[in-house]
Structures are given as C-alpha cells and as structure tokens.
Write a protein that holds these residues in place. Structure first.
Motif, mmCIF file in Angstrom:
data_model
loop_
_atom_site.group_PDB
_atom_site.id
_atom_site.type_symbol
_atom_site.label_atom_id
_atom_site.label_comp_id
_atom_site.label_asym_id
_atom_site.label_seq_id
_atom_site.Cartn_x
_atom_site.Cartn_y
_atom_site.Cartn_z
ATOM 1 N N ARG A 1 -0.534 -13.157 8.820
ATOM 2 C CA ARG A 1 -1.185 -11.743 9.855
ATOM 3 C C ARG A 1 0.261 -11.687 9.733
ATOM 4 O O ARG A 1 0.686 -11.640 9.734
ATOM 5 C CB ARG A 1 -2.386 -12.023 10.352
ATOM 6 N N ARG B 1 -0.188 1.783 1.815
ATOM 7 C CA ARG B 1 1.039 0.840 0.967
ATOM 8 C C ARG B 1 2.517 0.765 2.088
ATOM 9 O O ARG B 1 2.357 2.317 2.316
ATOM 10 C CB ARG B 1 1.447 1.210 -0.671
ATOM 11 N N PRO C 1 0.345 -4.059 0.418
ATOM 12 C CA PRO C 1 -1.064 -3.387 0.983
ATOM 13 C C PRO C 1 -1.830 -3.824 1.896
ATOM 14 O O PRO C 1 -1.906 -5.463 1.611
ATOM 15 C CB PRO C 1 -1.833 -3.832 -0.654
ATOM 16 N N PRO D 1 -4.979 -2.958 3.075
ATOM 17 C CA PRO D 1 -6.591 -1.963 3.037
ATOM 18 C C PRO D 1 -7.609 -0.786 4.522
ATOM 19 O O PRO D 1 -6.834 -1.435 5.652
ATOM 20 C CB PRO D 1 -8.174 -3.035 2.386
ATOM 21 N N GLU E 1 -1.263 -13.352 1.288
ATOM 22 C CA GLU E 1 -1.943 -14.022 0.599
ATOM 23 C C GLU E 1 -2.209 -11.990 -0.955
ATOM 24 O O GLU E 1 -1.873 -12.823 -1.918
ATOM 25 C CB GLU E 1 -2.424 -14.390 -0.485
ATOM 26 N N ASP E 2 -2.099 -11.393 0.340
ATOM 27 C CA ASP E 2 -2.007 -9.691 -0.731
ATOM 28 C C ASP E 2 -0.844 -9.354 -1.359
ATOM 29 O O ASP E 2 -0.563 -8.643 -2.637
ATOM 30 C CB ASP E 2 -2.486 -9.120 0.579
ATOM 31 N N LEU F 1 -0.848 -7.116 7.909
ATOM 32 C CA LEU F 1 -1.554 -7.112 6.263
ATOM 33 C C LEU F 1 -1.474 -8.594 5.721
ATOM 34 O O LEU F 1 -1.330 -9.827 6.674
ATOM 35 C CB LEU F 1 0.544 -7.244 5.558
ATOM 36 N N HIS F 2 -2.266 -9.064 4.967
ATOM 37 C CA HIS F 2 -2.101 -10.880 4.662
ATOM 38 C C HIS F 2 -1.932 -11.311 3.619
ATOM 39 O O HIS F 2 -0.714 -10.347 3.283
ATOM 40 C CB HIS F 2 -3.885 -11.065 3.795
#
Length: 397
Positions: free
Chosen positions: A170, A154, A223, A225, A194-195, A191-192
């Motif tokens: 992105r 994060r 976030p 992943p 929508e995240d 990072l996307h």
C-alpha cells in the motif's frame, strides 16, 4: 531465516528488551553490515519483525494488534535502531501511516480505520509524499490528481525517498487537483501495488541508510478509487487531523531512530576507549585520558537531554494533549534537535575511536554515514526555523 529466538507477539506489557532480545538485535546488527555493503533491502529483518507483530504495533487490540501508543512504539524503534538503523527507518514509514490512523482513531476520526485493518493482516504501507522541488511538503504538491469521474483519482507525478520500495503493498499518496483553478485541492489516498500505474526506478545508491531502499517512484495515472480517497483539503497550511497525525507520528518516530543511533555510538565509543591504549601515556587505556573522558561525557550529556524530549512529545500525543498552535513548532523542533544531537554524538564517538572508524567495515563508520540522513527528512532545519519563527513573530508579510 534464523529462528533461534522464537517469535513473540508484542503486547502492551512487553518491555523493549522483551520485544527485541539481545540475541535478536545481534542478528539484526550482523545483517545490517551486509545490507549496507550490498545495498540491499533487509528481507530477513522484515520477516522477523513481522513474526513478532511489528507491523501491528499501533493496531488496537480489538482489531488484532498490540494497541501500543506512540511513546511505546518510539521506545521500540530506538532499540531497533541501535542494531539496524536503516531497518528501523524503513519500517518506521509503515508505522507512520498506522500510527497516524491510530492517532485519528483515538480522536474519534475513523477515516483511516481501513489502514488499521490492513495492518492487522500485515499489509505494508509506504510513504509516497516527498517530491523533488517541493519544500512545502504536505501543504502543496507537484503531483497531478485527476478526478476519474466516479469519486476516485488518478495520480501522475514523481515521489522521492519511497522507503520500503521493494516490499510495500500500500502506498499513501497525495496530489493536487486543479480541476477548479479557483479552489485547488490536495487529495490524499492509498494506492494498492497490484493496481499498477507506478514504477520504481531502482535508483537508491546513497552513502548511508542504504537498506531502506528508498527508490524514486513514478506515478503514471495511478488509480485510487473513491473508497480509498481519505482527504480533499485546500492548498496551504492545514489544521486537519490527518495533517497533524502525519506530522506528529513522522517527526517523533524519525527522532526515535536517531536517538537509537546516538545510544549505539556512545556504547561503541565507551568500548573503544576501554580497549585502546595510548603509547604517549605509557600504555594506559584511553579511558583514563582526560580528553577522551570529556568527549564521552559530552556525548552522554547531549544524549541524556534528548531522551526525555522524545518521550514527552510522544506521551502528549498519546494523551491527546491540546497544545494548539504550538504543536507544529514542538514537532519540527523535536526532529531538528534529535537529528542534530545524534550527529554531534556520533562525531564525538568517532573522535574517540579514531582512524578505525574510517574503515568501511566499522560499525561506527556506518553510523557516521547513516546519521547524515537526518538532515534530509522533513522538516529540514531551515524549514523548522521558519515554522518556529512564524509561530513567534507571525508570518512574513
């Protein structure tokens, strides 16, 4: 969107003139004035570029792209910048990430192949690297990267000059993981949008390059992943291929944009000298004035020296040339020469056009403001000189 020019998929065989026909450039040029005046993102430009395959320029042909190398993309970016410098600079940040992925792919490193596949589906990558007060750029970070316990992270911190802020899907980010204080790491990932965990401050109100809409971005535990974490590197200078790829493509494509500005400035100055007349010289055109002729020649000579430098560096990247420790001095030197040469060329063009260039409606006046942004892109002139001095003389003890 004006579609008087049919969309054309760019291929390796396309010339810059075929990829960006004159009538398309004319549309971009007319919209550049509006985007600058209204401080707005050039959505129509992006739509037309997307239709022509611009987001997929670096994507290999077997993955659905044009499969171009850095030299070819730099040529296209320079032509685009003759009409809409801010559009070229903005979309260039997407091309930095896709170009970096292509550079790594060509060297057998597939860690960024996901970027190429995303770009093949027209996902838009932005560059979330620059930070306030961080003049070490990629060698350290003031953004926190906190492990999430499952291999992801994060990110919390502030990123500046985030071009493409209204449209990215992105965002390439990096931050510092201090969970082991004896061995801090720089963590890179994507990072996307929508995240969540991010906000744009909508604070881009500058004197030039306004259409890039490079807002400040704040990350609040954003976030990323584990599968989108692409590097964990020690703090400090690094010879990692990712770091090389980012520097090589960023510095070259930024230089290409300012080459395009310089080309357009020369064209505008020639046009002005041919139209304007001098009462002092009995009504003769300024093109016959020896001082004007000298200024135009001086600008053309400076531009002529810049042209092959950009091509040569880009070609060496494409050919996987091994310049060893001299690569970084070459790259930062190129960016410094390109941006400073462009500024000098625009200054000469302004002197030729005279007071008309001081009007806000003047295209050359806009170029005069746009070209100033060159000094703020990494590496700064001071940083570039420090890099070259360290290469020549060794580090300061």
């Amino acid at each position: 969107m004006d579609t008087s020019t049919p969309a054309t998929t760019i291929t390796r065989e396309s010339t810059p003139e075929e990829a960006l026909p004159d009538d398309l450039l004319a549309r971009f040029r007319s919209r550049a004035e509006v985007s600058d005046r209204e401080n707005a993102f050039p959505v129509d430009d992006l739509d037309e570029l997307r239709d022509r395959g611009w987001l997929r320029l670096f994507v290999p042909t077997d993955r659905g792209g044009a499969g171009l190398g850095l030299e070819a993309v730099a040529a296209l970016q320079s032509r685009l910048a003759t009409a809409a410098p801010a559009t070229a600079l903005a979309v260039g940040m997407h091309l930095v990430w896709t170009g970096c992925a292509a550079v790594l792919h060509a060297r057998g490193d597939h860690s960024l192949d996901r970027v190429l596949d995303d770009a093949a589906h027209d996902e838009i990558y932005a560059f979330g690297v620059s930070e306030p007060g961080n003049d070490l750029v990629l060698f350290d970070s003031v953004t926190r990267a906190e492990p999430d316990g499952t291999g992801g992270y994060r990110f919390t911190g502030t990123k500046i000059f985030t071009s493409l802020s209204p449209v990215w899907t992105r965002l390439g980010v990096f931050g510092r993981d201090d969970s082991d204080p004896d061995a801090p790491l720089l963590v890179h990932g994507f990072l996307h949008r929508e995240d969540g965990g991010h906000e744009s401050l909508d604070d881009w109100d500058t004197i030039g390059m306004r259409a890039t809409q490079s807002h400040t971005t704040r990350l609040h535990g954003a976030p990323v992943p584990a599968e989108r974490i692409v590097r964990r590197l020690p703090v400090g200078p690094s010879a990692d291929p990712l770091v090389f790829g980012v520097f090589a493509v960023f510095e070259t494509l930024v230089s290409a944009v300012y080459r395009g500005i310089a080309r357009r400035a020369v064209d505008l100055a020639v046009e002005s000298a041919s139209i304007r007349r001098s009462r002092r010289a009995g009504g003769s055109p300024l093109s016959l004035d020896p001082i004007v002729r000298w200024r135009l020649a001086d600008a053309a000579i400076a531009l002529d020296g810049l042209e092959p430098q950009i091509d040569a560096v880009a070609r060496d990247v494409d050919l996987v040339s091994d310049h060893g420790a001299s690569w970084f001095p070459r790259l930062v030197g190129l960016k410094t020469r390109a941006t400073e040469t462009a500024r000098a060329v625009v200054d000469q063009a302004v002197a030729v056009e005279g007071g008309a260039s001081y009007r806000s409606s003047s295209e050359l006046g806009r170029l005069q403001r746009d070209v100033l942004a060159g000094r703020f892109h990494p590496s700064s002139t001071d940083s570039a000189h420090a890099t070259v001095a360290a290469w020549l003389l060794g580090p300061v003890v």
